[in-house]
Structures are given as structure tokens and as C-alpha cells.
Design an enzyme around this catalytic site. Sequence first.
Site, PDB file in Angstrom:
ATOM      1  N   ASN A  88       0.925  -1.148  -0.010  1.00  0.00           N
ATOM      2  CA  ASN A  88       0.086  -0.089   0.018  1.00  0.00           C
ATOM      3  C   ASN A  88       0.967   1.185  -0.011  1.00  0.00           C
ATOM      4  OD1 ASN A  88       0.552   0.668   2.905  1.00  0.00           O
ATOM      5  ND2 ASN A  88      -0.412  -1.316   3.158  1.00  0.00           N
ATOM      6  N   ASP A 131      -4.490  -5.952   5.223  1.00  0.00           N
ATOM      7  CA  ASP A 131      -5.537  -6.744   5.771  1.00  0.00           C
ATOM      8  C   ASP A 131      -5.899  -7.943   5.417  1.00  0.00           C
ATOM      9  OD1 ASP A 131      -6.533  -4.629   7.745  1.00  0.00           O
ATOM     10  OD2 ASP A 131      -7.738  -3.780   6.004  1.00  0.00           O
ATOM     11  N   LYS A 161       7.691 -18.471  -9.905  1.00  0.00           N
ATOM     12  CA  LYS A 161       6.855 -17.277 -10.295  1.00  0.00           C
ATOM     13  C   LYS A 161       5.712 -17.874 -11.286  1.00  0.00           C
ATOM     14  CE  LYS A 161       8.084 -13.674 -13.519  1.00  0.00           C
ATOM     15  NZ  LYS A 161       8.958 -13.500 -14.730  1.00  0.00           N
ATOM     16  N   ASP A 175      -4.844  -9.568  13.259  1.00  0.00           N
ATOM     17  CA  ASP A 175      -4.792  -8.618  13.828  1.00  0.00           C
ATOM     18  C   ASP A 175      -3.873  -7.973  14.811  1.00  0.00           C
ATOM     19  OD1 ASP A 175      -5.639  -5.661  14.931  1.00  0.00           O
ATOM     20  OD2 ASP A 175      -7.242  -5.562  13.439  1.00  0.00           O
ATOM     21  N   ILE A 176      -2.889  -7.462  14.533  1.00  0.00           N
ATOM     22  CA  ILE A 176      -1.636  -7.261  15.463  1.00  0.00           C
ATOM     23  C   ILE A 176      -2.237  -6.293  16.858  1.00  0.00           C
ATOM     24  CG2 ILE A 176       0.547  -6.310  15.955  1.00  0.00           C
ATOM     25  CD1 ILE A 176       0.936  -6.445  12.812  1.00  0.00           C
ATOM     26  N   PHE A 206      -4.488   3.062  14.998  1.00  0.00           N
ATOM     27  CA  PHE A 206      -4.634   4.353  13.972  1.00  0.00           C
ATOM     28  C   PHE A 206      -5.912   3.826  13.190  1.00  0.00           C
ATOM     29  CE2 PHE A 206      -1.808   7.924  13.418  1.00  0.00           C
ATOM     30  CZ  PHE A 206      -0.611   7.607  14.348  1.00  0.00           C
ATOM     31  N   LYS A 258     -13.912   0.856  16.047  1.00  0.00           N
ATOM     32  CA  LYS A 258     -12.368   0.462  15.989  1.00  0.00           C
ATOM     33  C   LYS A 258     -11.859   0.411  17.771  1.00  0.00           C
ATOM     34  CE  LYS A 258     -11.401   0.771  11.184  1.00  0.00           C
ATOM     35  NZ  LYS A 258     -10.819   1.577  10.244  1.00  0.00           N
ATOM     36  N   LYS A 318     -11.876  -3.523  19.343  1.00  0.00           N
ATOM     37  CA  LYS A 318     -10.441  -3.549  19.490  1.00  0.00           C
ATOM     38  C   LYS A 318      -9.773  -3.563  20.842  1.00  0.00           C
ATOM     39  CE  LYS A 318      -8.831  -3.190  14.682  1.00  0.00           C
ATOM     40  NZ  LYS A 318      -7.474  -3.147  13.758  1.00  0.00           N
TER      41      LYS A 318
HETATM   42  N1  CTP Z   1      -3.623  -3.160  12.225  1.00  0.00           N
HETATM   43  C1  CTP Z   1      -3.466  -4.213  12.715  1.00  0.00           C
HETATM   44  N2  CTP Z   1      -3.194  -5.726  12.034  1.00  0.00           N
HETATM   45  C2  CTP Z   1      -3.684  -5.672  11.318  1.00  0.00           C
HETATM   46  C3  CTP Z   1      -4.461  -4.762  10.508  1.00  0.00           C
HETATM   47  C4  CTP Z   1      -4.394  -3.554  11.037  1.00  0.00           C
HETATM   48  O1  CTP Z   1      -2.616  -4.251  13.749  1.00  0.00           O
HETATM   49  N3  CTP Z   1      -3.782  -6.955  10.666  1.00  0.00           N
HETATM   50  C5  CTP Z   1      -3.919  -1.959  12.913  1.00  0.00           C
HETATM   51  C6  CTP Z   1      -3.213  -0.833  12.054  1.00  0.00           C
HETATM   52  O2  CTP Z   1      -1.762  -0.918  12.411  1.00  0.00           O
HETATM   53  C7  CTP Z   1      -4.023   0.416  12.565  1.00  0.00           C
HETATM   54  C8  CTP Z   1      -5.231  -0.217  12.756  1.00  0.00           C
HETATM   55  O3  CTP Z   1      -5.235  -1.525  12.844  1.00  0.00           O
HETATM   56  O4  CTP Z   1      -3.516   0.621  13.741  1.00  0.00           O
HETATM   57  C9  CTP Z   1      -6.039  -0.052  11.740  1.00  0.00           C
HETATM   58  O5  CTP Z   1      -7.407  -0.727  11.877  1.00  0.00           O
HETATM   59  P1  CTP Z   1      -7.999  -1.429  10.697  1.00  0.00           P
HETATM   60  O6  CTP Z   1      -9.342  -1.989  11.253  1.00  0.00           O
HETATM   61  O7  CTP Z   1      -7.197  -2.303  10.006  1.00  0.00           O
HETATM   62  O8  CTP Z   1      -8.410  -0.125   9.800  1.00  0.00           O
HETATM   63  P2  CTP Z   1      -8.717  -0.418   8.408  1.00  0.00           P
HETATM   64  O9  CTP Z   1      -7.470  -1.153   7.611  1.00  0.00           O
HETATM   65  O10 CTP Z   1      -8.605   1.086   7.802  1.00  0.00           O
HETATM   66  O11 CTP Z   1      -9.926  -1.358   8.295  1.00  0.00           O
HETATM   67  P3  CTP Z   1     -11.222  -1.176   7.519  1.00  0.00           P
HETATM   68  O12 CTP Z   1     -10.759  -1.416   6.072  1.00  0.00           O
HETATM   69  O13 CTP Z   1     -12.068  -2.236   8.010  1.00  0.00           O
HETATM   70  O14 CTP Z   1     -11.744   0.067   7.799  1.00  0.00           O
END
Ligand code: CTP
Length: 402
Positions: free
Chosen positions: A209, A278, A288, A305-306, A323, A337, A341
Amino acid sequence: MISKHILLAVSGGIAAYKAAELVRLLRKQAFDVRVVMTKSAQAFISPLTFQALSGHPVGTQLLDENQEHVMGHINLARWADSVLVAPATANCIAKFSHGLSDDLVSTLVLAATCPVFVAPAMNQAMWNKAVTQENVTRLNRDGFRFIGPATGEQACGEIGYGRMAEPPVICETLSQFFSREEGELSGKKVLISAGPTREPIDPVRFITNRSSGKMGFALAEAAIEAGAIVTLVSGPVALAPPLNCRIINVESAAQMHEAVIAVAPGSDVYIGAAAVADYSPNANQPEKIKKNETTLILELFKTRDILADVAAFQEQRPFTVGFAAETHDLERYAKDKLAKKNLDMIAANWVGKDQGGFDRDQNALQVYWKGGEKHLEMTDKSQLARQLIKLIAEKMNEKNTT
Ligand code: CTP
């Protein structure tokens, strides 16, 4: 002002001559410096030079009656507020990583209980060798603090990473390290994740990303400024690591998960600033992918989700900050969130066309916690990071005192 004790260990590389300038700069900052040298360092520069510059006898041997009489190796290790190995050769780094202690320098490093700074200096191919990188990773995990190496032209005529960091940079790193005892996060351990992750599709392709890592790195700088001991777990970014920061480089969401979960239990704060993928192809694809078909369907699996996993710790749970990047309904999604979380705080920002956020130098944040919120105006990320760190320190103290 500062009158800390620095034990400078000089090993045998051409950069050893720069260590003389380093002693001069450190003493100018009022550090008390004692020097020890390896045998090969003495082929590059004489102990007498260091004796004159430091004003102390120079240690060159482990079991020398006369030298032990001046200050024995264990007493030297105890005397030091910090050990600085500069230059540190590949051989030295390998020895430290394996706990060898066959000369004065390696014995002192093994005996030291204070912070150890290492300024590597070697040919770029030696630095890039997998075995050297493994040694560095291991020492990083053990709390050694690397300064550099820098990139550029080398004594051997090659170009790349491996030059010793310049003496003013090394000196600044130590000064900053010892002058941070007054900040809002003084002595607190702060773990920050930053940057994007890369999810491999096959050995040569990945999904990623637009995150630049700037916000996470700015937060690390601001936390260090506030006196924290910072570990930064970073995805692939093009940013120089902050001074005085332990950095763990990772690529995929799974690797980031492993690194964060390993460090989080000893941390006071966890800030999840990384843009973690995600979904991941979870690829175990050794070869490949060839373009044989007109369409290619990738199956993606949700990553772990960390942030939620850290917030779910039953014991040693750090103050956990997430964030949220949103294109619409920012408040609703962010608060959602925060609750789902089980976070202590969430910093939300708008992303998308004409907004701040990803890959920009400026940003604004809407911060929510249980029972409150604060708007942090659009400003450059380093300023914003300082404001957010201040808010985190404030809310963490409130939480700890209620
Ligand atoms: N995060 C994480 N581990 C993941 C995904 C996200 O720790 N596998 C953390 C990011 O570091 C950030 C937060 O979760 O602090 C973002 O939340 P998230 O729910 O992932 O937001 P989006 O990616 O924007 O999800 P959505 O598309 O559902 O809004």
C-alpha cells in the site's frame, strides 16, 4: 552538564583513525572517555594517541598484570555508563553475537550491563552477507544499539553500506541518549509499528500500500525526544532510522505480527502506526506465476490483527494506541474500532483524494479515547507526532493513577 563515562572500544579497521576525532568530540561534550583497543586496531593507530586524547591509560590486553592494576576489565565494564564500539569490524560483531570473549574488547562487551552502542565499519559485501545481517539482527534483539553504517565510497574503492557513521553523528547519538532523562515518557518502553507491509504473491511479486512510514518514524523520534526507550518495527520504507532507536525490519504482516508480539509484553506503550495489510495471499508459491491464463484469481486471507492481539493481552498489556484511516464516517468508524479492538486510544485521519494521510508530509488527526476526544490540527508530521506523544503520556498517566 553531562559527565557520563564512555568506554570506547576500537577495533581494527581503517576507520580506526576516525576514533581519535570521536574521542575529541565526546570530551568536548564533557563525557569522560576511556579507550580499549583490539590487537589489530593497534596496527592502524597507536594507543598513545588515545592516551593523549582521553587523558587515561589505554587498555590493550585482557590478562596483563600492569593493565589490570590500573583498572581491571570487570571494573572497567562497571565504570562505563555506556560502551561504544567504533569502529566495529565484522569479526567483532560476529564475536559479540556469539558471546565470545577471547580478548579485552569482546570480554568487556560481554561483561557490560550498560547500553552498548556499535558503529559498524566494513566492506559493503561483508556488511551485506547474510551471516553479518543475522548477527546484527540477533544483537539488535538483545538490545545492542547500532549507529549506522553509512553509505558512500569506501576505503577499498567500492560503494555501498559499510562506512562508519561520521564521528559527529555518533557523538550526537550518545549526547541525545544521555540528555533525555527529563521527558514526559522518561524511561518508558515504547513499541511502534510503521510503514506498509508486503504480502508475497510469488517470489517476485507482492501486494502493498501507499504508506511511507513517515508518521510512525515521526512518532518514534517524538517518543525518543520525550525520553522513551523506543523499538520500531518497520515494514519496507525509504527512511533513515531515528538515532537511539532499536529497529526491527520486517516485510509481511505475519512477520510484523511475530516481531510486535515478541516485544509488546515488556512495553509500556504500543502504537500501531503501520498500515498492515488486512488480507494476504498467504502464498507458499515457490515459483513465479506464468501468464498462461487470461484471468488470474488471487485468493486472499485475512491477516491476524496485531493491534487487537496486543490489546487482548491479559498480563503486561501496554497502553495500546491504534490508527484509523477513513474516507468517510470517520468518527463512527474510529469509535467503533476503539471499542471493538479494546484500545486505549485511536488516532483517526482522513485519507483519499486531496486529504492528508498516506505518503504526505502533513496530516491532521482526530483522537478518541474512552470518555474524550481531541482534534490535532493539520501540521507537519513531526509536530503532530509530538502532540500525539504528549497526549498519550497524559492519558496513560491518568489511567495509571485511577
Ligand atoms: N492493524 C493491525 N493488524 C492488522 C490490520 C490492522 O495491527 N492486521 C492496525 C493498524 O496498525 C492500525 C489499525 O489496526 O493501527 C487500523 O485498523 P483497521 O481495522 O485495519 O483499519 P482499516 O485497515 O482501515 O480497516 P477497515 O478497512 O475495516 O476500515
